[in-house]
Design a protein around this motif. Structure first.
Motif, PDB file in Angstrom:
ATOM      1  N   GLY A  38      69.777 104.217  22.000  1.00  0.00           N
ATOM      2  CA  GLY A  38      68.844 103.720  21.028  1.00  0.00           C
ATOM      3  C   GLY A  38      69.078 104.011  19.765  1.00  0.00           C
ATOM      4  O   GLY A  38      68.417 103.754  18.560  1.00  0.00           O
ATOM      5  N   ASN A  39      70.301 104.505  19.395  1.00  0.00           N
ATOM      6  CA  ASN A  39      70.756 104.840  17.758  1.00  0.00           C
ATOM      7  C   ASN A  39      71.464 103.685  17.205  1.00  0.00           C
ATOM      8  O   ASN A  39      71.755 104.020  15.950  1.00  0.00           O
ATOM      9  N   GLY A  40      72.027 102.676  17.848  1.00  0.00           N
ATOM     10  CA  GLY A  40      72.797 101.770  17.295  1.00  0.00           C
ATOM     11  C   GLY A  40      71.993 100.559  16.914  1.00  0.00           C
ATOM     12  O   GLY A  40      70.886 100.573  17.001  1.00  0.00           O
ATOM     13  N   PRO A  41      72.577  99.494  16.653  1.00  0.00           N
ATOM     14  CA  PRO A  41      71.984  98.119  16.260  1.00  0.00           C
ATOM     15  C   PRO A  41      71.522  97.356  17.495  1.00  0.00           C
ATOM     16  O   PRO A  41      71.919  97.551  18.402  1.00  0.00           O
ATOM     17  N   THR A  42      70.333  96.602  17.237  1.00  0.00           N
ATOM     18  CA  THR A  42      69.784  96.025  18.145  1.00  0.00           C
ATOM     19  C   THR A  42      69.751  94.537  17.522  1.00  0.00           C
ATOM     20  O   THR A  42      69.513  94.011  16.665  1.00  0.00           O
ATOM     21  N   LEU A  43      70.463  93.621  18.569  1.00  0.00           N
ATOM     22  CA  LEU A  43      70.630  92.078  18.244  1.00  0.00           C
ATOM     23  C   LEU A  43      69.323  91.510  18.642  1.00  0.00           C
ATOM     24  O   LEU A  43      68.713  91.832  19.886  1.00  0.00           O
ATOM     25  N   ARG A  44      68.731  90.659  17.987  1.00  0.00           N
ATOM     26  CA  ARG A  44      67.443  89.803  18.432  1.00  0.00           C
ATOM     27  C   ARG A  44      67.834  88.422  18.617  1.00  0.00           C
ATOM     28  O   ARG A  44      68.190  87.935  17.757  1.00  0.00           O
ATOM     29  N   PHE A  45      67.420  87.549  19.657  1.00  0.00           N
ATOM     30  CA  PHE A  45      67.416  86.299  20.001  1.00  0.00           C
ATOM     31  C   PHE A  45      66.196  85.568  20.263  1.00  0.00           C
ATOM     32  O   PHE A  45      65.331  86.334  20.851  1.00  0.00           O
ATOM     33  N   ALA A  46      66.002  84.443  19.867  1.00  0.00           N
ATOM     34  CA  ALA A  46      64.952  83.651  20.181  1.00  0.00           C
ATOM     35  C   ALA A  46      65.195  83.486  21.989  1.00  0.00           C
ATOM     36  O   ALA A  46      66.616  83.185  22.079  1.00  0.00           O
ATOM     37  N   PRO A  47      64.381  83.104  22.460  1.00  0.00           N
ATOM     38  CA  PRO A  47      64.525  82.877  23.949  1.00  0.00           C
ATOM     39  C   PRO A  47      65.415  81.719  24.335  1.00  0.00           C
ATOM     40  O   PRO A  47      66.570  81.780  25.202  1.00  0.00           O
ATOM     41  N   VAL A  48      65.293  80.523  23.377  1.00  0.00           N
ATOM     42  CA  VAL A  48      66.369  79.643  23.853  1.00  0.00           C
ATOM     43  C   VAL A  48      67.746  79.819  23.254  1.00  0.00           C
ATOM     44  O   VAL A  48      68.662  79.387  23.918  1.00  0.00           O
ATOM     45  N   GLU A  49      67.924  80.731  22.354  1.00  0.00           N
ATOM     46  CA  GLU A  49      69.156  81.038  21.782  1.00  0.00           C
ATOM     47  C   GLU A  49      69.767  82.019  23.062  1.00  0.00           C
ATOM     48  O   GLU A  49      71.039  81.924  23.411  1.00  0.00           O
ATOM     49  N   PHE A  50      69.018  82.933  23.568  1.00  0.00           N
ATOM     50  CA  PHE A  50      69.540  83.999  24.625  1.00  0.00           C
ATOM     51  C   PHE A  50      69.911  82.865  26.059  1.00  0.00           C
ATOM     52  O   PHE A  50      70.839  83.362  26.389  1.00  0.00           O
ATOM     53  N   SER A  51      69.203  82.160  26.382  1.00  0.00           N
ATOM     54  CA  SER A  51      69.521  81.163  27.435  1.00  0.00           C
ATOM     55  C   SER A  51      70.621  80.498  27.283  1.00  0.00           C
ATOM     56  O   SER A  51      71.379  80.461  28.153  1.00  0.00           O
ATOM     57  N   ALA A  52      70.714  80.036  26.307  1.00  0.00           N
ATOM     58  CA  ALA A  52      72.216  79.393  25.938  1.00  0.00           C
ATOM     59  C   ALA A  52      73.374  80.362  25.875  1.00  0.00           C
ATOM     60  O   ALA A  52      74.253  79.833  26.534  1.00  0.00           O
ATOM     61  N   TRP A  53      72.978  81.382  25.462  1.00  0.00           N
ATOM     62  CA  TRP A  53      74.252  82.245  25.491  1.00  0.00           C
ATOM     63  C   TRP A  53      74.527  82.846  27.050  1.00  0.00           C
ATOM     64  O   TRP A  53      75.556  82.586  27.642  1.00  0.00           O
ATOM     65  N   ILE A  54      73.355  82.964  27.948  1.00  0.00           N
ATOM     66  CA  ILE A  54      73.655  83.231  29.274  1.00  0.00           C
ATOM     67  C   ILE A  54      74.166  82.232  29.926  1.00  0.00           C
ATOM     68  O   ILE A  54      75.130  82.115  30.687  1.00  0.00           O
ATOM     69  N   ASP A  55      73.841  80.855  29.828  1.00  0.00           N
ATOM     70  CA  ASP A  55      74.249  79.646  30.440  1.00  0.00           C
ATOM     71  C   ASP A  55      75.836  79.648  29.897  1.00  0.00           C
ATOM     72  O   ASP A  55      76.736  79.105  30.937  1.00  0.00           O
ATOM     73  N   ALA A  57      77.898  81.969  29.279  1.00  0.00           N
ATOM     74  CA  ALA A  57      78.686  83.229  29.866  1.00  0.00           C
ATOM     75  C   ALA A  57      78.746  82.645  31.296  1.00  0.00           C
ATOM     76  O   ALA A  57      79.713  82.791  31.990  1.00  0.00           O
ATOM     77  N   LYS A  58      77.857  82.371  32.206  1.00  0.00           N
ATOM     78  CA  LYS A  58      77.811  81.976  33.587  1.00  0.00           C
ATOM     79  C   LYS A  58      78.682  80.765  33.708  1.00  0.00           C
ATOM     80  O   LYS A  58      79.523  80.700  34.885  1.00  0.00           O
ATOM     81  N   GLY A  59      78.817  79.866  32.722  1.00  0.00           N
ATOM     82  CA  GLY A  59      79.815  78.833  32.858  1.00  0.00           C
ATOM     83  C   GLY A  59      81.246  79.020  32.271  1.00  0.00           C
ATOM     84  O   GLY A  59      82.094  78.239  32.423  1.00  0.00           O
ATOM     85  N   GLY A  60      81.543  80.410  32.105  1.00  0.00           N
ATOM     86  CA  GLY A  60      82.915  80.642  31.620  1.00  0.00           C
ATOM     87  C   GLY A  60      83.281  80.252  30.247  1.00  0.00           C
ATOM     88  O   GLY A  60      84.590  80.160  29.978  1.00  0.00           O
ATOM     89  N   ARG A  61      82.456  79.629  29.393  1.00  0.00           N
ATOM     90  CA  ARG A  61      82.735  79.186  28.361  1.00  0.00           C
ATOM     91  C   ARG A  61      83.118  80.324  27.236  1.00  0.00           C
ATOM     92  O   ARG A  61      83.501  80.001  26.118  1.00  0.00           O
TER      93      ARG A  61
END
Length: 68
Positions: A38-55, A57-61
C-alpha cells in the motif's frame, strides 16, 4: 456511499511476491504492486481501458513484453 471495493489478487498467485492487486474505486479500476504493502504507486484505469488491457493479455498480445 462508497463504491470502493477491497483489494483482491489472483487466487493462483503464490507467495513469491510477483503479483498485483486490483480494486474498483468509484468509476476507476486501480492496480498496485502487492510487495509495496500500500505504500507504492497506484495505477488508475477507466473500465474500458482495463478491459482492453485484460483482453490483450488473454489474447497473447502482451507476451513480447515479458522478460522470460
Amino acid at each position: 456511499m462508497s463504491t470502493q471495493t477491497p483489494w483482491i489478487k489472483a487466487q493462483a498467485s503464490g507467495g513469491g511476491g510477483q503479483c498485483v492487486e486490483i480494486r474498483r474505486n468509484g468509476h476507476d479500476v486501480e492496480v498496485r504492486d502487492t510487495k509495496a504493502h500500500g505504500n507504492g504507486p497506484t495505477l488508475r484505469f477507466a473500465p474500458v481501458e482495463f478491459s482492453a488491457w485484460i483482453d490483450a493479455a488473454k489474447g497473447g498480445r502482451l507476451d513480447g513484453l515479458s522478460s522470460h
